[in-house]
Design a protein around this motif. Sequence first.
Motif, PDB file in Angstrom:
ATOM      1  N   THR A  92       0.850  -1.187   0.000  1.00  0.00           N
ATOM      2  CA  THR A  92       0.000   0.000   0.000  1.00  0.00           C
ATOM      3  C   THR A  92       0.893   1.247   0.000  1.00  0.00           C
ATOM      4  N   ILE A  93       0.287   2.409   0.217  1.00  0.00           N
ATOM      5  CA  ILE A  93       0.989   3.685   0.069  1.00  0.00           C
ATOM      6  C   ILE A  93       0.915   4.475   1.378  1.00  0.00           C
ATOM      7  N   ALA A  94       1.939   5.227   1.682  1.00  0.00           N
ATOM      8  CA  ALA A  94       2.054   5.930   2.963  1.00  0.00           C
ATOM      9  C   ALA A  94       0.968   6.962   3.194  1.00  0.00           C
ATOM     10  N   THR A  95       0.339   7.458   2.128  1.00  0.00           N
ATOM     11  CA  THR A  95      -0.676   8.506   2.264  1.00  0.00           C
ATOM     12  C   THR A  95      -2.100   7.962   2.271  1.00  0.00           C
ATOM     13  N   GLU A  96      -2.260   6.663   2.384  1.00  0.00           N
ATOM     14  CA  GLU A  96      -3.601   6.079   2.387  1.00  0.00           C
ATOM     15  C   GLU A  96      -4.391   6.508   3.628  1.00  0.00           C
ATOM     16  N   HIS A  97      -5.703   6.366   3.521  1.00  0.00           N
ATOM     17  CA  HIS A  97      -6.590   6.662   4.652  1.00  0.00           C
ATOM     18  C   HIS A  97      -6.291   5.710   5.806  1.00  0.00           C
ATOM     19  N   ALA A  98      -6.605   6.144   7.008  1.00  0.00           N
ATOM     20  CA  ALA A  98      -6.345   5.329   8.201  1.00  0.00           C
ATOM     21  C   ALA A  98      -7.050   3.983   8.145  1.00  0.00           C
ATOM     22  N   CYS A  99      -8.218   3.922   7.516  1.00  0.00           N
ATOM     23  CA  CYS A  99      -8.940   2.643   7.476  1.00  0.00           C
ATOM     24  C   CYS A  99      -8.170   1.590   6.681  1.00  0.00           C
ATOM     25  N   VAL A 100      -7.335   2.026   5.754  1.00  0.00           N
ATOM     26  CA  VAL A 100      -6.479   1.110   5.005  1.00  0.00           C
ATOM     27  C   VAL A 100      -5.194   0.830   5.779  1.00  0.00           C
ATOM     28  N   LEU A 101      -4.507   1.884   6.205  1.00  0.00           N
ATOM     29  CA  LEU A 101      -3.227   1.696   6.896  1.00  0.00           C
ATOM     30  C   LEU A 101      -3.383   0.945   8.216  1.00  0.00           C
ATOM     31  N   GLU A 149      -6.766  14.146   2.045  1.00  0.00           N
ATOM     32  CA  GLU A 149      -6.166  15.316   2.684  1.00  0.00           C
ATOM     33  C   GLU A 149      -5.564  16.310   1.700  1.00  0.00           C
ATOM     34  N   ILE A 150      -4.961  15.811   0.621  1.00  0.00           N
ATOM     35  CA  ILE A 150      -4.272  16.719  -0.298  1.00  0.00           C
ATOM     36  C   ILE A 150      -4.814  16.675  -1.727  1.00  0.00           C
ATOM     37  N   GLY A 151      -5.777  15.798  -1.998  1.00  0.00           N
ATOM     38  CA  GLY A 151      -6.426  15.785  -3.304  1.00  0.00           C
ATOM     39  C   GLY A 151      -5.627  15.177  -4.437  1.00  0.00           C
ATOM     40  N   VAL A 152      -4.457  14.616  -4.153  1.00  0.00           N
ATOM     41  CA  VAL A 152      -3.612  14.040  -5.197  1.00  0.00           C
ATOM     42  C   VAL A 152      -4.244  12.772  -5.760  1.00  0.00           C
ATOM     43  N   ILE A 153      -4.165  12.622  -7.074  1.00  0.00           N
ATOM     44  CA  ILE A 153      -4.747  11.474  -7.777  1.00  0.00           C
ATOM     45  C   ILE A 153      -3.635  10.474  -8.092  1.00  0.00           C
ATOM     46  N   GLN A 154      -3.734   9.273  -7.529  1.00  0.00           N
ATOM     47  CA  GLN A 154      -2.729   8.245  -7.781  1.00  0.00           C
ATOM     48  C   GLN A 154      -2.984   7.544  -9.124  1.00  0.00           C
ATOM     49  N   PRO A 155      -1.931   6.996  -9.749  1.00  0.00           N
ATOM     50  CA  PRO A 155      -2.070   6.304 -11.041  1.00  0.00           C
ATOM     51  C   PRO A 155      -2.646   4.893 -10.864  1.00  0.00           C
ATOM     52  N   ILE A 156      -3.936   4.816 -10.655  1.00  0.00           N
ATOM     53  CA  ILE A 156      -4.578   3.542 -10.329  1.00  0.00           C
ATOM     54  C   ILE A 156      -4.390   2.500 -11.425  1.00  0.00           C
ATOM     55  N   VAL A 324      -0.190  12.093   6.307  1.00  0.00           N
ATOM     56  CA  VAL A 324      -0.104  12.387   4.880  1.00  0.00           C
ATOM     57  C   VAL A 324       0.928  13.482   4.627  1.00  0.00           C
ATOM     58  N   LEU A 325       0.856  14.561   5.414  1.00  0.00           N
ATOM     59  CA  LEU A 325       1.815  15.657   5.252  1.00  0.00           C
ATOM     60  C   LEU A 325       3.223  15.227   5.632  1.00  0.00           C
TER      61      LEU A 325
END
Length: 370
Positions: A92-101, A149-156, A324-325
């Motif tokens: 997974t990715i470090a900026t994921e939502h808490a429900c995932v992390l 939190e930051i609106g960034v779109i990941q390359p799904i 996230v920050l």
Amino acid sequence: MIYLDYQATTPLAPEVRAAMLPWLDKFGNPHSPHRAGREAAAAVAVAQSQVAITLGDDRSDGRLIFTSGATEAANWALQASVIQSERRKIVTIATEHACVLDTARWLERQQIDLVVLPVGTDGLVDLDRAKSAIDDRTAVVAAMLVNNEIGVIQPIQALADLAHAAGALLFCDAVQGFGRIPLPLDHCDLVAISSHKIYGPKGIGALWLRPGLDWPPLLHGGGQQDGLRSGTLSPMLCAGFGAAAQLAGRLREEDHNHINLLADLAEKAFETWTLNGGRSHRYRGNLNLRRAGIDANRLISDVRDVAFSAGSACASGSGRPSHVLQALGLDDKAARASIRLGFGRYTTVQDIETASALINDAAAAQLEWA
């Protein structure tokens, strides 16, 4: 009060309220065989179709299972991915939502290998590092479409291609992007969405499963929802979710243009602030900004006529800087000097002009007395 916290939740659309109200009086159980039950079941089926179509499953080939929200859907997706697989690894990715992390870290304590990929200062994952991490031991790759939190779109799509090449599943948390930006649904195996982020009611979300995916049940009991999630559904919540999804699909272009107009105004009004995360590859209805010397929590307290936040609603009050920050490379001081402004369908130009003036004035006063 001017509401600028659309990532936390959205106002209930009038059209959604109208769709829900009849089901306050119609109390039939949608799983009962009599007329009242069949009417309720029909409303649930219509809602499932409305949500699936807006998600991009026009033929409803996949299965859409209603849940209590996206947190439940994400927990189910990650836990079941390793339960039904011989593979013992999650990426997974470090900026994921808490429900995932938090779910992934709980699974790590259950002897599941976990790789949390870092992001750059723009908030995007490095695909080369992802490729190195995703291997034949990986059960699932979890990635958020639009960061809350930051609106960034990941390359799904690119991440899905890497996952599938290794024989792994791709789970996408599409909560913040659903109904707003395109989702490469054909490349996803599992997708979590939520009603209250698209002007629908709280208390309902869904997990979408790609066609042909064999999946273990979340809850056992009466065998509702194809035996995957037992329990009595609320026709009122389902109808509200369906109406909200249908409305989002119909107003997608109009909402998009409105958001861009507001974003142009807001970015100009806050030109002395620094944007957190990349300027491209992002959803413009989310502005995460920082200004050196500012205490974000004090600013929120000082500007009581505007509702905005210092990060996700889930983490508010924890006293910890945003993960996230921190993942972007910000230190604690910079993270605590950051605010999140979210706007949407019911935000007006006047709202942006008034709110920006109030926030900027309060920030200037705080700096003057620092």
